[in-house]
Structure formats: C-alpha cells, structure tokens
Design a protein around this motif. Structure first.
Motif, PDB file in Angstrom:
ATOM      1  N   ARG B 218       0.854  -1.185   0.000  1.00  0.00           N
ATOM      2  CA  ARG B 218       0.000   0.000   0.000  1.00  0.00           C
ATOM      3  C   ARG B 218       0.898   1.247   0.000  1.00  0.00           C
ATOM      4  O   ARG B 218       2.032   1.203   0.442  1.00  0.00           O
ATOM      5  CB  ARG B 218      -0.923  -0.012   1.225  1.00  0.00           C
ATOM      6  N   ILE B 219       0.343   2.352  -0.486  1.00  0.00           N
ATOM      7  CA  ILE B 219       1.104   3.597  -0.494  1.00  0.00           C
ATOM      8  C   ILE B 219       0.896   4.279   0.849  1.00  0.00           C
ATOM      9  O   ILE B 219      -0.238   4.577   1.226  1.00  0.00           O
ATOM     10  CB  ILE B 219       0.645   4.493  -1.651  1.00  0.00           C
ATOM     11  N   LEU B 220       1.983   4.494   1.579  1.00  0.00           N
ATOM     12  CA  LEU B 220       1.872   5.075   2.913  1.00  0.00           C
ATOM     13  C   LEU B 220       2.005   6.582   2.852  1.00  0.00           C
ATOM     14  O   LEU B 220       2.784   7.122   2.065  1.00  0.00           O
ATOM     15  CB  LEU B 220       2.976   4.511   3.814  1.00  0.00           C
ATOM     16  N   ARG B 221       1.276   7.274   3.710  1.00  0.00           N
ATOM     17  CA  ARG B 221       1.519   8.700   3.876  1.00  0.00           C
ATOM     18  C   ARG B 221       2.930   8.877   4.415  1.00  0.00           C
ATOM     19  O   ARG B 221       3.500   7.975   5.038  1.00  0.00           O
ATOM     20  CB  ARG B 221       0.529   9.281   4.889  1.00  0.00           C
ATOM     21  N   ALA B 222       3.473  10.075   4.237  1.00  0.00           N
ATOM     22  CA  ALA B 222       4.868  10.306   4.625  1.00  0.00           C
ATOM     23  C   ALA B 222       5.092  10.065   6.113  1.00  0.00           C
ATOM     24  O   ALA B 222       6.126   9.525   6.515  1.00  0.00           O
ATOM     25  CB  ALA B 222       5.287  11.728   4.248  1.00  0.00           C
ATOM     26  N   ASP B 223       4.121  10.442   6.945  1.00  0.00           N
ATOM     27  CA  ASP B 223       4.326  10.264   8.388  1.00  0.00           C
ATOM     28  C   ASP B 223       4.310   8.789   8.773  1.00  0.00           C
ATOM     29  O   ASP B 223       5.117   8.337   9.602  1.00  0.00           O
ATOM     30  CB  ASP B 223       3.328  11.096   9.206  1.00  0.00           C
ATOM     31  N   THR B 224       3.426   8.015   8.148  1.00  0.00           N
ATOM     32  CA  THR B 224       3.401   6.567   8.394  1.00  0.00           C
ATOM     33  C   THR B 224       4.698   5.937   7.903  1.00  0.00           C
ATOM     34  O   THR B 224       5.294   5.092   8.582  1.00  0.00           O
ATOM     35  CB  THR B 224       2.234   5.911   7.623  1.00  0.00           C
ATOM     36  N   ALA B 225       5.124   6.356   6.712  1.00  0.00           N
ATOM     37  CA  ALA B 225       6.341   5.792   6.122  1.00  0.00           C
ATOM     38  C   ALA B 225       7.552   6.058   7.011  1.00  0.00           C
ATOM     39  O   ALA B 225       8.430   5.206   7.154  1.00  0.00           O
ATOM     40  CB  ALA B 225       6.572   6.379   4.722  1.00  0.00           C
ATOM     41  N   ALA B 226       7.602   7.229   7.631  1.00  0.00           N
ATOM     42  CA  ALA B 226       8.739   7.563   8.489  1.00  0.00           C
ATOM     43  C   ALA B 226       8.824   6.601   9.673  1.00  0.00           C
ATOM     44  O   ALA B 226       9.892   6.066   9.982  1.00  0.00           O
ATOM     45  CB  ALA B 226       8.635   9.014   8.978  1.00  0.00           C
ATOM     46  N   VAL B 227       7.693   6.356  10.319  1.00  0.00           N
ATOM     47  CA  VAL B 227       7.702   5.442  11.474  1.00  0.00           C
ATOM     48  C   VAL B 227       8.032   4.018  11.022  1.00  0.00           C
ATOM     49  O   VAL B 227       8.840   3.321  11.643  1.00  0.00           O
ATOM     50  CB  VAL B 227       6.346   5.462  12.224  1.00  0.00           C
ATOM     51  N   ALA B 228       7.414   3.585   9.924  1.00  0.00           N
ATOM     52  CA  ALA B 228       7.645   2.220   9.442  1.00  0.00           C
ATOM     53  C   ALA B 228       9.109   2.016   9.066  1.00  0.00           C
ATOM     54  O   ALA B 228       9.726   1.009   9.422  1.00  0.00           O
ATOM     55  CB  ALA B 228       6.732   1.927   8.253  1.00  0.00           C
ATOM     56  N   ALA B 229       9.685   2.982   8.365  1.00  0.00           N
ATOM     57  CA  ALA B 229      11.083   2.845   7.931  1.00  0.00           C
ATOM     58  C   ALA B 229      12.025   2.837   9.133  1.00  0.00           C
ATOM     59  O   ALA B 229      12.983   2.048   9.185  1.00  0.00           O
ATOM     60  CB  ALA B 229      11.441   3.990   6.974  1.00  0.00           C
ATOM     61  N   MET B 230      11.767   3.708  10.111  1.00  0.00           N
ATOM     62  CA  MET B 230      12.624   3.712  11.298  1.00  0.00           C
ATOM     63  C   MET B 230      12.486   2.415  12.087  1.00  0.00           C
ATOM     64  O   MET B 230      13.453   1.919  12.667  1.00  0.00           O
ATOM     65  CB  MET B 230      12.328   4.937  12.166  1.00  0.00           C
ATOM     66  N   THR B 231      11.284   1.821  12.080  1.00  0.00           N
ATOM     67  CA  THR B 231      11.102   0.523  12.750  1.00  0.00           C
ATOM     68  C   THR B 231      11.958  -0.550  12.084  1.00  0.00           C
ATOM     69  O   THR B 231      12.665  -1.303  12.760  1.00  0.00           O
ATOM     70  CB  THR B 231       9.610   0.100  12.692  1.00  0.00           C
ATOM     71  N   LEU B 232      11.883  -0.618  10.750  1.00  0.00           N
ATOM     72  CA  LEU B 232      12.677  -1.622  10.031  1.00  0.00           C
ATOM     73  C   LEU B 232      14.162  -1.442  10.343  1.00  0.00           C
ATOM     74  O   LEU B 232      14.884  -2.401  10.612  1.00  0.00           O
ATOM     75  CB  LEU B 232      12.463  -1.515   8.513  1.00  0.00           C
ATOM     76  N   TRP B 233      14.605  -0.187  10.304  1.00  0.00           N
ATOM     77  CA  TRP B 233      16.028   0.066  10.510  1.00  0.00           C
ATOM     78  C   TRP B 233      16.441  -0.244  11.952  1.00  0.00           C
ATOM     79  O   TRP B 233      17.459  -0.892  12.193  1.00  0.00           O
ATOM     80  CB  TRP B 233      16.379   1.524  10.163  1.00  0.00           C
ATOM     81  N   GLN B 234      15.668   0.237  12.919  1.00  0.00           N
ATOM     82  CA  GLN B 234      16.035   0.015  14.329  1.00  0.00           C
ATOM     83  C   GLN B 234      16.085  -1.473  14.644  1.00  0.00           C
ATOM     84  O   GLN B 234      16.926  -1.916  15.417  1.00  0.00           O
ATOM     85  CB  GLN B 234      15.034   0.721  15.271  1.00  0.00           C
ATOM     86  N   GLN B 235      15.155  -2.218  14.051  1.00  0.00           N
ATOM     87  CA  GLN B 235      15.164  -3.644  14.356  1.00  0.00           C
ATOM     88  C   GLN B 235      16.324  -4.368  13.665  1.00  0.00           C
ATOM     89  O   GLN B 235      16.912  -5.289  14.217  1.00  0.00           O
ATOM     90  CB  GLN B 235      13.837  -4.290  13.945  1.00  0.00           C
ATOM     91  N   ALA B 236      16.656  -3.931  12.455  1.00  0.00           N
ATOM     92  CA  ALA B 236      17.731  -4.607  11.708  1.00  0.00           C
ATOM     93  C   ALA B 236      19.114  -4.166  12.173  1.00  0.00           C
ATOM     94  O   ALA B 236      20.030  -4.979  12.291  1.00  0.00           O
ATOM     95  CB  ALA B 236      17.565  -4.337  10.209  1.00  0.00           C
ATOM     96  N   MET B 237      19.269  -2.872  12.455  1.00  0.00           N
ATOM     97  CA  MET B 237      20.623  -2.364  12.692  1.00  0.00           C
ATOM     98  C   MET B 237      20.754  -1.441  13.892  1.00  0.00           C
ATOM     99  O   MET B 237      21.847  -1.003  14.205  1.00  0.00           O
ATOM    100  CB  MET B 237      21.092  -1.607  11.441  1.00  0.00           C
ATOM    101  N   GLY B 238      19.646  -1.085  14.531  1.00  0.00           N
ATOM    102  CA  GLY B 238      19.710  -0.058  15.566  1.00  0.00           C
ATOM    103  C   GLY B 238      19.592  -0.583  16.986  1.00  0.00           C
ATOM    104  O   GLY B 238      19.986  -1.713  17.274  1.00  0.00           O
ATOM    105  N   ASP B 239      18.993   0.220  17.853  1.00  0.00           N
ATOM    106  CA  ASP B 239      18.961  -0.138  19.274  1.00  0.00           C
ATOM    107  C   ASP B 239      17.706  -0.900  19.692  1.00  0.00           C
ATOM    108  O   ASP B 239      17.412  -1.026  20.871  1.00  0.00           O
ATOM    109  CB  ASP B 239      19.221   1.089  20.161  1.00  0.00           C
TER     110      ASP B 239
END
Lengths: 241, 241
Positions: B218-239
């Motif tokens: 689905r096409i995410l609004r920018a604010d949703t996309a920001a949270v989703a992308a940070m979740t993917l990154w934090q889980q893969a490479m972050g804290d």
C-alpha cells in the motif's frame, strides 16, 4: 491510465455497471474536484477490486458513474486485527488511519483498566478508515468495531488467533516477534497512555496465545507504537514479505 | 522513585548542581503542574543523562532545582538521520515527534523536486523534538536541521553514511533492508506526497551508498512511512536489536 481520484462506494462494481452517487459524493466529485461528464474516477467497494469509471451524469444532488474496466483485483490484507485503547480524539483518528494504511483487516477499540474513553464514535472512525483506504490505494476497507472491554474480549477469544502484546514495561529488551502456529490469524494489542494495569499484565502473560514484544528502549506514544508494531508484524508474517 | 515530570534543560547537570529555571519553565512547573518547594522533577540536557531533581525555589518568574541523583545514564541513539520532505504543518510536526520517539539522532527537512515547502520553522520543529524526548523517556534530543535541497545534500554526502531510500514506486516488492558496511552511519529518506521525480529516482538509483527499500503493497503517507522505515532500521541495525 488510472484516475487520480479514488472513491469508496457500497454499490457492486463490474463491467458496464452504472453506479449511482450520493449527494455527498456528487458534491465532492463535481463541486470540490470539478469533474464533469466523461471525467475519470477509480472506484472500489471492498469486494470487487478497483474499477476505472467515467462520469455519465453530473448533478448537484447526485449523478452516476459507469465502470469501464477493472484496474486492480481485490487484494485482501492478511488476517490481522489491531486492538487499541482509544486516546485523545486526534490520536485515535490517527491510529485508525494508520491501521488502514498498514493493512489491518479489522480495527477494534478496546477499553482497558487505564482507558478513559467510555464511548467512541464508531461511524466517524469508520469514515477515517474509508478515507485512508481511498488514499493508500487499498481495495479493502477494514471494519472498525464497537468499543469492547479488553477482559471480555480475552474471555471470548476464539479461533487460535495469536496476540502480539506490546508491553511498554518491556522497553529495552529485544523486539523479536516469536511466531505462533503457521498461518494463524493474529491481533496486535496496543495499550493506552500509562500502559496496562498489573492485573492485565498478569492475565496477558498467562495466555498461551499471547506473545510479548518490545518496541525498543524508548516509550512510544500509542499511535507510534501501532505503526511500529504493524511494521514488525507485516514484515515478519504479513504482506510485506 | 522517579518523578513523573520530565524536563529538558540546557544547564549542566550533576550531583548537588543548582539549575535555574526560565520564566516559561517556572510557569509550567509551578503554574500548570502545581509543583511546590520539595517537588520532584526529572531533568535531562542531552549530555549528562537523566537526573532526579527537587524544587529549591519556586517563583512566578523563575526558580531553581537541585539535582539529587542520576537516574539514567546518557543513552545516545544510533547514528541514524531522518531526511524527510516537509508536508502539511500538522504532519510535519508529527514526523519530527515520531523521529525523536523512534530514536533518530538528527532530523533533516529536505526540499525535493515535488516539495512545496519553501521554508520551515526550525525553532518550532526543534521544540517538538524536545517535547517528544521529554515524553518518551529519552535522554537525548535529536537536532532538527535547516531546510536543505536534496540534490545539494546528495552532492555533499560524506563519511560513508548509507542511505535507506523509501521509494513508493517499489510498493509491493519485498521490504528487505540490505545492510551496508558494518557499523556505518545511516540515513533514511522519506519523500513527499507524489513521491520522487524521475530525475531524483535515477540519481538515487545510481548512488552506491543508497539502498532502495519497499514499505509494503500500500502507499503510505509520509508520516506513516517515516515510522515504518525507522522501525525496520532500528530492528535490523539499531537499538531495538
């Protein structure tokens, strides 16, 4: 060529099907968006996929569209429910919008021990879900349930549905999402500000279908937590794989 | 026992340290929150961790707190930047709030080809980041940068920072986040409504530090996309690991 305007309708959709418009839809298409006869609109109804339609009649109080061709098949989201404790109005609206964008199949406002809300406006929340589906290109609109007490919901729990329980007391532990039985339906549970009560946490910890998940070392607002939890689930078990 | 009120201050914090309050802080603590002498406040300044402090003087136009003991060490977020194209006011505020909660180290509003915003209120956005840090229990406040053109930012790109490029044209492909060099700093780039221009997409595709990631079908609004992308990154490479 796909129309930029997407509209949710309740009417059946199919080749050559005429779709009558409500007064509100006519106002939006002809008054706000300035469409005229021959203008293009993408329609979906949650059952028949997405159809490219054309304005056949445009009036102040109504009108009609004709379906020309199907542009996308119906794409059902995975069987994921989002259970959340209603919070302040704007953030509750936001959670419903985000749940629709993120592909929840059903959205259930739950009353927890620390939830202040005594009632919700189900019709208003449902309208937010429709708008989000129109915006995100989905062909499905999640149903927003009525407010239900969490303890009653857990007592009546059915069908082997697994529960991802996002406990802010877990902040700082690993966020691993342990998977349940293959192909099982799931629900995500997001608590209110202030989290869950000790009684609720004891009860949830004792349920064999509940899986406690941490959402990182910071305490997230409920709306952030909802998006983050759905991201983890969609990537691990849903339609982001 | 930890104080429920958390306040960001600029003053150094340490054992027995006296911390003067601004007129605004005094109004908040004594007027809004009704604290008196002896009342407890948790303080952080982004450098010295979190300190439990006590009201020593309370006045209408100011006051002072005394630091009693450190309750949390400084916890720096991973070296992750969030680059986003400013959108409508409420959603821009929201993205900044979410970036602070999700643990971005730096927040950079970028002007892309399809960005309407010509300017931002950096001070207002910074205040949102402070408030989010106060609320989420963080001991660090991400710095909000000034608006910068994306093409200039990419030309001046430095230090081996990897870029997670969330391209809505990728909707529907797998969301795998390929990892760059071990321990490298990262940035996440979220586009505006309407996505990136063809020129921008060609340029980004050709950068060896850029990694294209899909955020589901689905096409995410920018604010949703920001949270989703940070979740993917934090889980893969972050804290969140």
């Amino acid at each position: 060529m796909s129309a930029k305007i997407r509209l949710y309708v309740e009417h059946p959709l199919g080749q050559g099907q005429s779709v009558p418009l409500t007064r509100e839809q006519a106002h939006y298409l002809f008054g706000v968006m300035r469409l005229g006869v021959g203008g293009g609109v993408a329609l979906f109804n949650g059952r028949d996929g997405e159809w490219q339609a054309e304005v056949a009649e445009a009036g102040k109080r109504g009108g009609a569209l004709i379906c020309r061709h199907q542009s996308r098949p119906l794409q059902m989201p995975p069987d994921l429910w989002l259970l959340f404790a209603p919070i302040k109005k704007a953030r509750t609206d936001f959670i419903v919008e985000k749940a629709a964008e993120m592909g929840a199949a059903r959205i259930v406002p739950v009353q927890t021990d620390f939830t202040n809300a005594e009632r919700i406006r189900q019709d208003r929340l449902q309208a937010h879900a429709v708008e989000a589906a129109e915006q995100c290109g989905g062909t499905y609109v999640p149903e927003v349930g009525d407010l239900i007490r969490l303890d009653r919901m857990l007592t009546d729990w059915q069908g082997g549905r697994q529960l991802m329980f996002c406990d802010e007391a877990e902040a700082g532990r690993a966020s691993a999402l342990t998977s349940g039985p293959a192909g099982a339906p799931w629900a995500i549970l997001i608590g209110p500000e202030g989290g869950f009560s000790p009684d609720e946490r004891v009860r949830l910890a004792g349920l064999d279908f509940a899986h406690t998940v941490s959402l990182g070392p910071r305490i997230l607002r409920a709306d952030t937590a909802a998006v983050a939890a759905m991201t983890l689930w969609q990537q691990a078990m849903g339609d982001w794989r």
